[in-house]
Structures are given as structure tokens and as C-alpha cells.
Design an enzyme around this catalytic site. Sequence first.
Site, PDB file in Angstrom:
ATOM      1  N   THR A  97      16.519 -29.457  33.193  1.00  0.00           N
ATOM      2  CA  THR A  97      15.414 -30.112  33.895  1.00  0.00           C
ATOM      3  C   THR A  97      14.344 -29.061  34.202  1.00  0.00           C
ATOM      4  OG1 THR A  97      16.438 -29.770  36.058  1.00  0.00           O
ATOM      5  CG2 THR A  97      16.929 -31.852  34.953  1.00  0.00           C
ATOM      6  N   VAL A 153      16.409 -16.532  30.949  1.00  0.00           N
ATOM      7  CA  VAL A 153      15.618 -15.302  30.893  1.00  0.00           C
ATOM      8  C   VAL A 153      15.316 -14.942  29.452  1.00  0.00           C
ATOM      9  CG1 VAL A 153      15.506 -12.850  31.491  1.00  0.00           C
ATOM     10  CG2 VAL A 153      16.755 -14.425  32.964  1.00  0.00           C
ATOM     11  N   LYS A 226      12.827 -14.606  36.813  1.00  0.00           N
ATOM     12  CA  LYS A 226      13.723 -14.060  35.789  1.00  0.00           C
ATOM     13  C   LYS A 226      14.292 -12.719  36.231  1.00  0.00           C
ATOM     14  CE  LYS A 226      11.281 -16.467  32.128  1.00  0.00           C
ATOM     15  NZ  LYS A 226      10.095 -16.390  31.270  1.00  0.00           N
TER      16      LYS A 226
END
Lengths: 338, 166
Positions: A97, A153, A226
Site C-alpha cells: 500500500t 530501500v 530509508k
Amino acid sequence: MEELKVQLVGFGVIGQGFAKVLLRKQNMLTEKYGLKIKVVSISDISGTAIDEKGIDLKKALKVMEEKRAIIHYPNAKEIKAIEAIESLDADVVVEATPSNIKTGEPGLSHMLKAMENGKHVVTSNKGPLALKFKELKETAEKNNVEFRFEASVGGAMPIINLARETLPGDKILAIQGILNGTTNYILTRMTKEEIPLDIVLKEAQEMGIAETDPTYDIEGIDTASKLVILANALLGIDVTYKDVKVEGIRRITPEAIRLAKKDNQVIKLIGEVRNSKIEVAPRLVPENHPLNVDGVLNVAMLECDIAGKITIIGKGAGAIETNSAILSDIINIWRNCR
Amino acid sequence: MDMRISLELELKDKPGQLVNALEPISRLGGNIVSVVHIREEIKGERVPVHVIFDVDNHGRLEKILKELEERDVLISKVGEEKKKERISIMLIGHVVDTDLKDTLDRINELGAKVVDLDLEMPHPEKESSAKMNIEISEDIMKKKVFEVIEKIAEEKNLLVIKSLEA
């Protein structure tokens, strides 16, 4: 033939990319591993398509192309993803999502619910990890399931699995890298053409490289998320998004880039984590440095205690490329569970 | 941090003397950077030699000097050259209007030296960019330099762009 039952949550760019990659790779998976990945449900905001025998992915993609909501898939039900996770039988939940850096929802609840129900979780969704990494990790451990997030990432760039699985004897001391393709593209264009940021940004938006609301990218928020994931997963530092010192590229001018160029340097948006600091900021990078990669590419340099510095470069985004990471995570889960 | 040592030695003008003097330096952890015979200054039977090497602590240096003495190498001068490091930094904002001289003074006051300043001013109302090269000689000072620059940047609303090693 072994079967792995997957629930797909989120059927936007990444979710549909997952369906496309599965269609493309199914034969290879069968031949090489004797594995069949069966998607038993697909949920989006409109509802859930369910088929215990395996959803027809081609049909699902066609439904999205024509009607833009999974509820139009034959016999789809108006049940929410969270209920589907709780009630259906599956081995793995792929959570794809949209990322939400404020609350982590709905991804956070999806992941926790999946773990509590004994399902492994694979995700590309940064928000929940940047906010609640520790909770997610502990919930996975408590429920004896795997939690994998390579796709969160650096897209296709296999940084997490590289550090964890290929370098298990090394301690990662620090990471420096470019973790956002959009800003890297903008800075690259600014460097090559000496044009201001707002013009390049518009161009990037037209090309679909930058989003309509580019705040996450430009202000360094995406890079910071990240970085938090890397700090937690690879350096074992318990930090959340709020701990990161963040400066984006909004104030970078063509003049600044020109000054750097005179000294054979470029300006890049660098995320850096080492035990004393976690920071996102524009930095001066020598032109001949391994971190000087152009365009939408991502790059990360791992400083390891034995191996020294290791640098990897790869595509940081893209519906298909990112699913290389998701697929790798699923295959690894399957291997570990045998 | 590495020290750069400059040694002036007087060696007997006989074969093997130079190796005799250099061997303990590298064996005890010195990294020899340069060796120059100063033949025009021959003093009696001895030839002056200028050796420059890097060594990472005083203990090592003491050991090297002791062993040279034991080997009958005459040391006429020992000096430490401060190793200088150059750091690049960029400031973006109203660099000139916010008293550029004050910015430079406050960096120089620390003992660091702004050796180079390159400025781009596109338009009086637009933000300008300044790139500085700063020469610093010790690790502790580097940290201080960054602290002061961050402080100045906050006061004057400037964006600091540091280099990768910073």
C-alpha cells in the site's frame, strides 16, 4: 511442486508490478525451484478479490486497466484488506500500500495483523518501518514469522540482503548513499544543463519521475525514511524517523552547482548513518567518487569492519525493478521454511 | 593523528649508511615521504641528509630517535611539521548581506584559515552561493570549525553543504 500462498495487499503501481513479474517468472520458478507462487487474494481500497485456487493475474490486471478498482474482479467482495489478512489462509502477505510517514497506516496494521496470524510479511512500504521498526521486528519474532523489506530501500538495489546474507561476518559501521532517484535525477539535470530546480522539477513531473506533490522527495523525507530502515536493519540502531536530521535540496541553485563543478565536485543528496549520527543533507561529492552516480540511479556505500568499503549501484524505483526485491524476499522465505 | 616529522641527519660518507638510518624508521612504523642528500653542505666526513616521514604517535617517534642514536646516526635537527588538511564547504543564502566578513573572521579566529573563497551572486534579491576552502591542522579544530559554521548558518539562515568526509 510446492505451493506458496500469497495475499497481495495494495494493487497500485507496485502491486500490479508484482502481478506482472509473477506472470513473467512463473515458468522459471517452476523449472528452477519447483515452486508455484499462488496469489489467493488481492486487496485494494475498494475490496478484495479472492480465489483459493489462485487469482487469474491477467484478468486482475485487465480489471485495473479498465475499471481501476479490484472490486470489479469476478466475485470480489467488499471486505477490507485487514479482514482478508485475518480470515484467509495464506503463507505470505505482500504489503504494497502507499507509504505514509505520519501514521504508517494502513500498512502498519496490515503487517502486524499478518504477523499475529502467523503469516510472513514482505513489503515495499517504508512508512511503517520508519516509524515502528522495533515493534514490527519484535512482533515478527514473537510470532515466529519472517519480516522482509528489501524493496523498501533502493528499489532493485539489494542492499539489505547483501549485508545480511552475503556479509554475515562483517559488522556494518556506516552507510552513505543516494537513496532517492527523483532528487538524484533533478540534481543531475541541474548539473548538466545549469537550469534552476523548479524548471527541472516540472520536467520530472511531466516525465512521471517526480510526483505531483514532490515534497517527500525534495525535502529529503523519503531518503530519511530509508535511512532509518538501514540504521535499524543493518547497524542495529534503534531510531525512528523523528531522530533524523533532514535537509532537502530545495535551496540548491545552479550557481552552487557551478561553484562545485569548478573544483571537480558535484552536489548530491546524501543519507548517512553511523553510530553517532543519522543525517540527510546535500553534500559535496568528488566527481570521481563511487557515490557520484547520475540520473535516477541509487547508490550505497557500506563501511564494513572486515571487508572495508563496498559500493552497490542500482535502480532505485520502478514497478518492475522493485519487484525483483519483493520476489527475492518471497523466494528466500520459502527456502528458509523448507 | 599523524605527525609529519622532519629530521636532519649527518651520515658518514660510506656505503650502507643511508640504509642504516632509514631501516629503523620504517621498521618502527614511520612512513618515509622524502629523503634528500644535501651534498653541497658536506661537513667534514659527514653528509647531511634531510628525511621527512609520517608517524602516528610520540611513542613511536621516541623509539625511532633512540634507535638512530644507538646506531651512531647524528641527528642535527628534529622538527614537527603540522600536517594541514583542506576542507571544502559551501554556503547558500544571503551570504554577503549577512556580513561575509564576520563569517570569515569567526572561522579564522579558531586558528583555521579560509584560504580560498569563490562567490556567485545571481541577483541582489536571490540567494547567493559561496564555496570556501579552509585549511585546518588538527582533528579537534575540525570539529570546532564545523560547530561554528553550523551556528553561523543558523543565525544567518544559510544552508551548509559539507563534503563527504566531513
